[in-house]
Design an enzyme around this catalytic site. Structure first.
Site, PDB file in Angstrom:
ATOM      1  N   GLY A   1     -11.116  -7.294  -0.857  1.00 15.75           N
ATOM      2  CA  GLY A   1     -11.838  -6.143  -1.412  1.00 15.75           C
ATOM      3  C   GLY A   1     -11.171  -5.578  -2.657  1.00 15.75           C
ATOM      4  O   GLY A   1     -11.831  -4.923  -3.474  1.00 15.75           O
TER       5      GLY A   1
ATOM      6  N   GLU B   1     -10.546 -13.900   2.043  1.00 16.84           N
ATOM      7  CA  GLU B   1     -11.204 -13.582   3.315  1.00 16.84           C
ATOM      8  C   GLU B   1     -11.362 -14.769   4.240  1.00 16.84           C
ATOM      9  O   GLU B   1     -11.356 -14.624   5.463  1.00 16.84           O
ATOM     10  CB  GLU B   1     -12.587 -12.957   3.046  1.00 16.84           C
ATOM     11  CG  GLU B   1     -12.555 -11.574   2.433  1.00 16.84           C
ATOM     12  CD  GLU B   1     -12.515 -11.574   0.913  1.00 16.84           C
ATOM     13  OE1 GLU B   1     -12.229 -12.632   0.315  1.00 16.84           O
ATOM     14  OE2 GLU B   1     -12.763 -10.506   0.324  1.00 16.84           O
TER      15      GLU B   1
ATOM     16  N   ALA C   1      -9.525  -4.901   1.835  1.00 19.09           N
ATOM     17  CA  ALA C   1     -10.042  -3.984   2.850  1.00 19.09           C
ATOM     18  C   ALA C   1      -8.994  -3.888   3.957  1.00 19.09           C
ATOM     19  O   ALA C   1      -8.197  -4.818   4.144  1.00 19.09           O
ATOM     20  CB  ALA C   1     -11.345  -4.530   3.403  1.00 19.09           C
TER      21      ALA C   1
ATOM     22  N   GLU D   1     -12.476  -7.569  -5.366  1.00 17.39           N
ATOM     23  CA  GLU D   1     -13.886  -7.208  -5.566  1.00 17.39           C
ATOM     24  C   GLU D   1     -14.053  -5.909  -6.350  1.00 17.39           C
ATOM     25  O   GLU D   1     -14.979  -5.767  -7.143  1.00 17.39           O
ATOM     26  CB  GLU D   1     -14.584  -7.135  -4.202  1.00 17.39           C
ATOM     27  CG  GLU D   1     -14.730  -8.537  -3.612  1.00 17.39           C
ATOM     28  CD  GLU D   1     -15.236  -8.554  -2.193  1.00 17.39           C
ATOM     29  OE1 GLU D   1     -14.550  -7.975  -1.319  1.00 17.39           O
ATOM     30  OE2 GLU D   1     -16.295  -9.135  -1.955  1.00 17.39           O
TER      31      GLU D   1
HETATM   32  N1  CAA Z   1      -5.035  -4.206   5.474  1.00 15.44           N
HETATM   33  C1  CAA Z   1      -4.238  -3.422   6.210  1.00 15.44           C
HETATM   34  N2  CAA Z   1      -2.914  -3.333   6.013  1.00 15.44           N
HETATM   35  C2  CAA Z   1      -2.392  -4.090   5.031  1.00 15.44           C
HETATM   36  C3  CAA Z   1      -3.165  -4.938   4.232  1.00 15.44           C
HETATM   37  C4  CAA Z   1      -4.563  -4.966   4.474  1.00 15.44           C
HETATM   38  N3  CAA Z   1      -5.401  -5.685   3.712  1.00 15.44           N
HETATM   39  N4  CAA Z   1      -2.359  -5.568   3.357  1.00 15.44           N
HETATM   40  C5  CAA Z   1      -1.115  -5.123   3.600  1.00 15.44           C
HETATM   41  N5  CAA Z   1      -1.122  -4.231   4.611  1.00 15.44           N
HETATM   42  C6  CAA Z   1      -0.001  -3.507   5.203  1.00 15.44           C
HETATM   43  C7  CAA Z   1       0.811  -4.417   6.106  1.00 15.44           C
HETATM   44  O1  CAA Z   1       0.221  -4.517   7.383  1.00 15.44           O
HETATM   45  C8  CAA Z   1       2.118  -3.693   6.116  1.00 15.44           C
HETATM   46  O2  CAA Z   1       2.021  -2.575   6.979  1.00 15.44           O
HETATM   47  P1  CAA Z   1       3.202  -2.243   8.038  1.00 15.44           P
HETATM   48  O3  CAA Z   1       4.394  -1.939   7.157  1.00 15.44           O
HETATM   49  O4  CAA Z   1       2.664  -1.068   8.766  1.00 15.44           O
HETATM   50  O5  CAA Z   1       3.382  -3.471   8.844  1.00 15.44           O
HETATM   51  C9  CAA Z   1       2.236  -3.155   4.706  1.00 15.44           C
HETATM   52  O6  CAA Z   1       0.907  -3.141   4.189  1.00 15.44           O
HETATM   53  C10 CAA Z   1       3.062  -4.040   3.805  1.00 15.44           C
HETATM   54  O7  CAA Z   1       2.530  -5.346   3.883  1.00 15.44           O
HETATM   55  P2  CAA Z   1       3.427  -6.651   4.157  1.00 15.44           P
HETATM   56  O8  CAA Z   1       4.591  -6.295   5.013  1.00 15.44           O
HETATM   57  O9  CAA Z   1       2.529  -7.731   4.635  1.00 15.44           O
HETATM   58  O10 CAA Z   1       3.957  -6.920   2.669  1.00 15.44           O
HETATM   59  P3  CAA Z   1       4.316  -8.316   2.025  1.00 15.44           P
HETATM   60  O11 CAA Z   1       4.882  -7.967   0.686  1.00 15.44           O
HETATM   61  O12 CAA Z   1       5.113  -9.152   2.953  1.00 15.44           O
HETATM   62  O13 CAA Z   1       2.905  -9.086   1.825  1.00 15.44           O
HETATM   63  C11 CAA Z   1       0.616  -9.282   1.129  1.00 15.44           C
HETATM   64  C12 CAA Z   1       1.957  -8.528   0.976  1.00 15.44           C
HETATM   65  C13 CAA Z   1       0.800 -10.719   0.639  1.00 15.44           C
HETATM   66  C14 CAA Z   1      -0.384  -8.565   0.255  1.00 15.44           C
HETATM   67  C15 CAA Z   1       0.196  -9.281   2.607  1.00 15.44           C
HETATM   68  O14 CAA Z   1       0.302  -7.947   3.103  1.00 15.44           O
HETATM   69  C16 CAA Z   1      -1.206  -9.736   2.825  1.00 15.44           C
HETATM   70  O15 CAA Z   1      -1.481 -10.921   2.789  1.00 15.44           O
HETATM   71  N6  CAA Z   1      -2.131  -8.761   3.059  1.00 15.44           N
HETATM   72  C17 CAA Z   1      -3.518  -9.086   3.370  1.00 15.44           C
HETATM   73  C18 CAA Z   1      -4.273  -9.493   2.124  1.00 15.44           C
HETATM   74  C19 CAA Z   1      -5.706  -9.853   2.467  1.00 15.44           C
HETATM   75  O16 CAA Z   1      -5.974 -10.844   3.131  1.00 15.44           O
HETATM   76  N7  CAA Z   1      -6.654  -9.038   1.964  1.00 15.44           N
HETATM   77  C20 CAA Z   1      -8.064  -9.272   2.205  1.00 15.44           C
HETATM   78  C21 CAA Z   1      -8.571  -8.390   3.297  1.00 15.44           C
HETATM   79  S1  CAA Z   1     -10.181  -8.847   3.823  1.00 15.44           S
HETATM   80  C22 CAA Z   1     -11.238  -8.035   2.792  1.00 15.44           C
HETATM   81  O17 CAA Z   1     -10.843  -7.406   1.833  1.00 15.44           O
HETATM   82  C23 CAA Z   1     -12.688  -8.142   3.206  1.00 15.44           C
HETATM   83  C24 CAA Z   1     -13.712  -7.668   2.241  1.00 15.44           C
HETATM   84  O18 CAA Z   1     -14.149  -8.381   1.380  1.00 15.44           O
HETATM   85  C25 CAA Z   1     -14.293  -6.385   2.383  1.00 15.44           C
END
Ligand code: CAA
Length: 256
Positions: free
Chosen positions: A109, A132, A64, A112
């Site tokens: 998500g 999460e 998400a 999921e």
């Molecule tokens: N939400 C918003 N933006 C995201 C994102 C997310 N879940 N995941 C990645 N992005 C964005 C980053 O912010 C970045 O944007 P900018 O270039 O504008 O800064 C772009 O995507 C590229 O990401 P990274 O620079 O972080 O890329 P990376 O290769 O270094 O890392 C990653 C990749 C390991 C996936 C890392 O981005 C990460 O850990 N993302 C979050 C993953 C996460 O925790 N997801 C769960 C969300 S909570 C959820 O989903 C709740 C639910 O159940 C409903």
């Protein structure tokens, strides 16, 4: 219909839904979830015989959209959760088999949405997990229920409590993926699987899916009772008669 962050493409009767927000690693925001919901409804209305879910670029769905979520009130988070559930439920209830082609990051998500599909095939470089907990929240789109059913209680608790990010082989070992293939082979392997599913008798396929879903919903007893009714209801249909006649006559069946 067309959407900014989602593509729906067809290969004969197989529909592929691609989340296309690569700059954000296909993280799901409101627009994207609403587009997914519409695209899934369109694929169902146009009688897709299989639906593939995948992500554009190197990610499947990185979760998400955290930037959207960070300032949500509890009330807004309730609506947000409902929207994600609506999409996951639409995948689960889709009237034909669904396959998640997990081509890269599938976190939160994203995991999921993959869990809500019938089958999951992963590229060997994919990473998956319900991360999460490290954001101070819990899975909000179904993983607390679907993950234990798929991988067992102990493994699900470890994944959710620790926010573990599993590589594709470990995830397959845990039961999350049915198959792990070389990155370059993912599209072809999934396409072949989707074609095989699409060629099966549609009504029997739908009924099998309903029976399995029904069993997952409630107790084993109510699932078995549902299965008995569903099984019997297929007898007398064209495809049942044709399928069995073809076997007995040693020929290929012609399903409706
Ligand atoms: N939400 C918003 N933006 C995201 C994102 C997310 N879940 N995941 C990645 N992005 C964005 C980053 O912010 C970045 O944007 P900018 O270039 O504008 O800064 C772009 O995507 C590229 O990401 P990274 O620079 O972080 O890329 P990376 O290769 O270094 O890392 C990653 C990749 C390991 C996936 C890392 O981005 C990460 O850990 N993302 C979050 C993953 C996460 O925790 N997801 C769960 C969300 S909570 C959820 O989903 C709740 C639910 O159940 C409903």
């Amino acid at each position: 219909m067309s959407w900014d962050t989602v593509r729906l493409e067809w290969d004969d009767t197989v529909a592929t839904l691609t989340v296309d927000r690569p700059d954000a690693l296909n993280a799901l925001n409101v627009d994207t979830l609403e587009a997914m919901s519409e695209a899934i409804a369109e694929a169902a209305a146009e009688d897709a015989r299989a639906l593939v879910l995948t992500g554009a670029g190197d990610a499947f769905i990185a979760g998400a959209d955290i930037k959207y979520m960070q300032d949500l009130s509890a009330e807004a988070a309730q609506e947000w959760g409902e929207l994600g559930h609506e999409v996951a439920n639409a995948l689960e209830a889709f009237p034909a088999p669904t396959i998640a082609a997990v081509n890269g990051y599938a976190f939160g998500g994203g995991c999921e949405m993959a869990l809500a599909c019938d089958l999951r095939v992963a590229a060997e470089s994919a990473l998956i997990g319900n991360t999460e907990i490290d954001l101070g929240i819990i899975p909000g789109w179904g993983a607390t229920q679907r993950l234990p059913r798929l991988v067992g209680d102990e493994t699900a608790r470890r994944m959710i409590f620790l926010g573990e990010r599993l590589d594709a082989d470990s995830a397959a070992e845990a039961g999350l993926f049915g198959e792990v293939v070389a990155d370059d082979d993912l599209a072809d392997v999934v396409s072949e699987l989707a074609d095989r599913l699409a060629a099966k008798p549609a009504f029997a396929m739908w009924t099998a899916k309903q029976a399995i879903n029904q069993g997952q919903e409630g107790s084993q007893g109510s699932g078995l009772a549902y299965e008995k009714r569903a099984f019997a209801s297929l007898f007398g249909t064209h495809d049942q008669r044709e399928g069995m006649a073809a076997f007995v006559e040693d020929r290929e069946p012609e399903f409706e």
